[in-house]
Design a protein around this motif. Structure first.
Motif, PDB file in Angstrom:
ATOM      1  N   GLY A  20      29.802  25.012 -12.968  1.00 49.15           N
ATOM      2  CA  GLY A  20      29.002  23.810 -13.033  1.00 49.15           C
ATOM      3  C   GLY A  20      29.691  22.465 -13.063  1.00 49.15           C
ATOM      4  N   HIS A  21      29.095  21.454 -13.393  1.00 57.04           N
ATOM      5  CA  HIS A  21      29.567  20.119 -13.686  1.00 57.04           C
ATOM      6  C   HIS A  21      30.361  19.807 -14.936  1.00 57.04           C
ATOM      7  N   PRO A  22      31.326  19.173 -14.747  1.00 57.56           N
ATOM      8  CA  PRO A  22      32.114  19.025 -16.242  1.00 57.56           C
ATOM      9  C   PRO A  22      31.417  18.178 -17.118  1.00 57.56           C
ATOM     10  N   PRO A  23      31.565  18.396 -18.238  1.00 56.59           N
ATOM     11  CA  PRO A  23      30.747  17.456 -19.188  1.00 56.59           C
ATOM     12  C   PRO A  23      30.914  16.055 -19.195  1.00 56.59           C
ATOM     13  N   VAL A  24      30.065  15.341 -19.349  1.00 56.84           N
ATOM     14  CA  VAL A  24      30.007  13.899 -19.412  1.00 56.84           C
ATOM     15  C   VAL A  24      29.728  13.157 -20.697  1.00 56.84           C
ATOM     16  N   ILE A  25      30.367  12.361 -21.165  1.00 53.49           N
ATOM     17  CA  ILE A  25      30.121  11.632 -22.234  1.00 53.49           C
ATOM     18  C   ILE A  25      29.628  10.424 -22.177  1.00 53.49           C
ATOM     19  N   SER A  26      28.282  10.225 -22.595  1.00 52.19           N
ATOM     20  CA  SER A  26      27.390   9.037 -22.287  1.00 52.19           C
ATOM     21  C   SER A  26      27.680   7.903 -23.433  1.00 52.19           C
TER      22      SER A  26
END
Length: 158
Positions: free
Chosen positions: A5-11
């Protein structure tokens, strides 16, 4: 190798604070993003915004000065206040450096910026010019004393 899946994103959502800059010698509020709403970050943001105003026509009376430090102390001048004993606030000492005299507009910018963002906990703001020369206290202030410097339609904090 399997796709996980997609890599984690820090918002990141920056905190917005209000700083007071000058337009034609009058205090005008401007919202600016900061990493945190600590008093130190707020004052650093005020000094930075004055050197690079976010809107045309804005300026600062603090351009010849730099923020050095902030220190808070328990407000002890209870004789002048009519507050409940358990509702104690703080005095924030904003320490600056620079040559020359800090104008009334500069004191208003510092005081009203802090009071706008820290109304509940900071009851007054003391400004101290540390160096060069002999350290000098520029007094203990509230924003109310600068209400005559508000731009048209601007309501200053207490």
């Amino acid at each position: 190798m399997r796709d996980q899946g997609h890599p984690p994103v820090i918002s990141y959502s920056p905190t917005l604070v209000t700083v007071y800059l000058l337009r034609d010698g009058r205090l005008e509020p401007v919202r600016i993003p900061v990493a945190s709403d600590s008093a130190d970050n707020i004052i650093t943001t005020l000094f930075r915004a004055g050197k690079l105003p976010p809107k045309p026509g804005l300026s600062s009376a603090l351009d010849e000065f730099s923020h050095y430090d902030t220190e808070s102390t328990r407000y002890s001048d209870t004789a002048e206040r009519n507050d409940p004993v358990d509702n104690q606030g703080y005095r924030l000492n904003v320490i600056i450096t620079g040559t020359g005299k800090v104008s009334r507009e500069g004191l208003a910018q510092i005081t009203c910026t802090i009071r706008q963002n820290k109304q509940a906990s900071i009851w007054s703001v003391e400004v101290t010019r540390l160096f060069p020369g002999t350290p000098e206290s520029l007094g203990d202030h509230t924003c109310f004393e600068y209400r005559d410097l508000a731009a048209k339609g601007v309501r200053l904090p207490p």
